[in-house]
Structure formats: C-alpha cells, structure tokens
Design an enzyme around this catalytic site. Sequence first.
Site, PDB file in Angstrom:
ATOM      1  NE  ARG A  64      -4.056   1.819   2.334  1.00 19.91           N
ATOM      2  CZ  ARG A  64      -4.213   2.607   3.395  1.00 19.91           C
ATOM      3  NH1 ARG A  64      -3.448   2.454   4.465  1.00 19.91           N
ATOM      4  NH2 ARG A  64      -5.143   3.547   3.394  1.00 19.91           N
ATOM      5  CG  HIS A  68      -1.563   5.262  -0.321  1.00 17.90           C
ATOM      6  ND1 HIS A  68      -2.406   5.889   0.578  1.00 17.90           N
ATOM      7  CD2 HIS A  68      -2.269   4.192  -0.791  1.00 17.90           C
ATOM      8  CE1 HIS A  68      -3.553   5.221   0.654  1.00 17.90           C
ATOM      9  NE2 HIS A  68      -3.491   4.184  -0.166  1.00 17.90           N
ATOM     10  CG  ASP A  69       6.064   7.095  -3.416  1.00 13.82           C
ATOM     11  OD1 ASP A  69       6.024   8.334  -3.224  1.00 13.82           O
ATOM     12  OD2 ASP A  69       7.034   6.522  -3.936  1.00 13.82           O
ATOM     13  CG  ASN A  96      -1.487   8.834   2.858  1.00 14.31           C
ATOM     14  OD1 ASN A  96      -1.971   7.877   2.260  1.00 14.31           O
ATOM     15  ND2 ASN A  96      -0.802   9.786   2.244  1.00 14.31           N
ATOM     16  CG  HIS A 195      -8.375  -3.800  -1.766  1.00 17.83           C
ATOM     17  ND1 HIS A 195      -9.421  -2.909  -1.895  1.00 17.83           N
ATOM     18  CD2 HIS A 195      -7.271  -3.042  -1.514  1.00 17.83           C
ATOM     19  CE1 HIS A 195      -8.966  -1.670  -1.736  1.00 17.83           C
ATOM     20  NE2 HIS A 195      -7.668  -1.730  -1.513  1.00 17.83           N
ATOM     21  CB  THR A 196      -6.352 -10.750  -2.622  1.00 16.20           C
ATOM     22  OG1 THR A 196      -6.710 -12.096  -2.286  1.00 16.20           O
ATOM     23  CG2 THR A 196      -4.843 -10.660  -2.807  1.00 16.20           C
ATOM     24  CG  ASP A 240      -9.575 -12.538   0.675  1.00 14.85           C
ATOM     25  OD1 ASP A 240     -10.598 -13.168   1.025  1.00 14.85           O
ATOM     26  OD2 ASP A 240      -8.711 -13.018  -0.081  1.00 14.85           O
TER      27      ASP A 240
END
Length: 324
Positions: A64, A68-69, A96, A195-196, A240
């Site tokens: 993540r 986000h970077d 963040n 998102h697993t 998940d």
Amino acid sequence: MVSSSIYLKLCFTFFFFWIHYGPASAQLSSTFYSSSCPKALSTIKSAVNSAVSKERRMGASLLRLHFHDCFVNGCDGSVLLDDTANFTGEKTAGPNNNSLRGFDVVDSIKSNLESICPGVVSCADILAVAARDSVVALGGSTWTVPLGRRDSTTASLSAANSNIPSPFLSLSGLISAFSSKGFTTKEMVALSGSHTIGMAKCSVYRTRIYNETNINPAYATSLKSNCPSSGGDNTLSPLDATTSTVFDSAYYSNLINNKGLLHSDQQLYSGGSGSTDSQVRAYRNNPTTFFTDFGNAMIKMGNLSPLTGTNGQIRTNCRKVNSG
C-alpha cells in the site's frame, strides 16, 4: 521533398517528446544496482521476509505504501517524508493519516543499505522492490522491477488528498481515477486485486454494511459485530474475508458472492452485466492470469513519473530531505 522548416519542426517535436518521455523509461533498468550495490535486492528481500514473518499484515502495508507513493506526483518516495516545522508532507492526508504503516520497516531497510552502499539506493526504489517482495512473501507471483528512481525533495498534502482513489468511489469514479494515471479499466481491476490482502477500518466500510443492499446478508451481519453503527471507527476487518494473509484470487470470488468489504470493491461486480464483471470472473477462474496482469500493472504503476538522472536526490534518511 520535406521542406527544411517542416524537417526542423519534426526534429524539434521528436526532441521534445524524447526529453519529456524518453529518459524516464530509458533510465529505469532492472540491473540498475548490479555494479553500484549488488546486494541491494537481496538486502531488501531479506528485510521484507523478516517483517512479514513477524506480522503477515505488514506485506499488505508495504504494498500500500508503494501505491500511495506513486499515485501522488509519481513514484518518488514523497509519502515517506515526515512533517517539519516549515514543511507539511503527505502522511496527514485523509487517505494516509493513522492508516499507512511500514515506515519503520522502510527505515530498517534504508539503514541496512546505507551501511553497505552509502547514498546509492533510493527510498522510491525501496518501496517498489518491497511491494513486489511482499506479494511474493504472501504467496503471489513475482515480477521484474525496473530500478533507478530518485527521491523527491518535496511532497504534496493536497495531491495526496485528491489523487488517491477513495473507498467510496463508484465504478465510473474508479475508472476515471485510474484513467487519469494512464491505466485501462482492465488494469484498474487487476490492481484492485491488491485487496486480496490487508485490513480496513470500520469507518471506511460502515456505510456499506448498514446501508447497501448489494452485500451478502450473513457477511454484513458478521461485520456488524465488529463495526457498530457508531463508535469503533478504528476496528479492523480483513479486505478478503477468506484468505486475508495470502495473495491469491479469492478477492474476486468474494465480489461475485457480494462479499466485497469496501463500497469501491463491490463496484467492480454488479451481478453479471457490469462493464467489469467479465474481468472479475476471468480472474476468479484463472488466478495465473490475475498474477500476470497484476505484475504488469505494477510495473506500469512503478513507471509513473519517476525522477531519474540528476533530478531529485538519493535520501540518506527516507523521512527527511538531505541537508546541504
């Protein structure tokens, strides 16, 4: 015959595009540190494996961080910069704040690299490699990470607040958010498969479990015990519900069963006729295809506006800009 003026214009146009688009991709190379820091990749991998073995969730957190970077002004390590008295970084942005994790792992990796190759390996590259190694550590397939990014000397709180896709977006909003970074809808669906693994706070999925109808009733009930209608904002639930610490394709099976945790997750599957439904089914049916597409999309994401050549710097401390 092409006139001299047209010829000069063509040359200038080519030069312009080469200057603006050529060097970034040309200067990133999987062998960038082969001579300058041959132990760079093994050092990062060892640290990631150690961190993930202690807490499997850390793999999702490191992945993540890279997302986000890169989604904020490119993959330049800006997300790692701490606030100072006269500088506001990205860590307190809405997506963040009290949410991003793994900064201490990055600090440890950077410290190890500085001891063997001072001033050579960028924080931005650490994030890119750690993301890949985290996926592999949790059972996913590998991909080759192009290297040679340099670190920013600034950050953008406003861009962090506006550029990172919200968990409350509609399908059209998701497509637009990823398209603005150059991703196709198919690549968006593949990247959403991150998102697993990982967890989400009650505050970002509360509205879904109490107000939305496209959710498995039993699944919603089970979540409500962990996420009351008021209070408990920071209580965590797995993205998940079946294999939250294994990088697999179960995320897509969950969507087909209306067990997407976030509003934005379930937007990818509406029951058979949505624009992304077939892609969700394809990844559910063929995990190998998902792994391949995910790796390719991650390589593309890692190519978002990297600083190369003499741009930026190689920070010796990922949390602050080099002084002097």
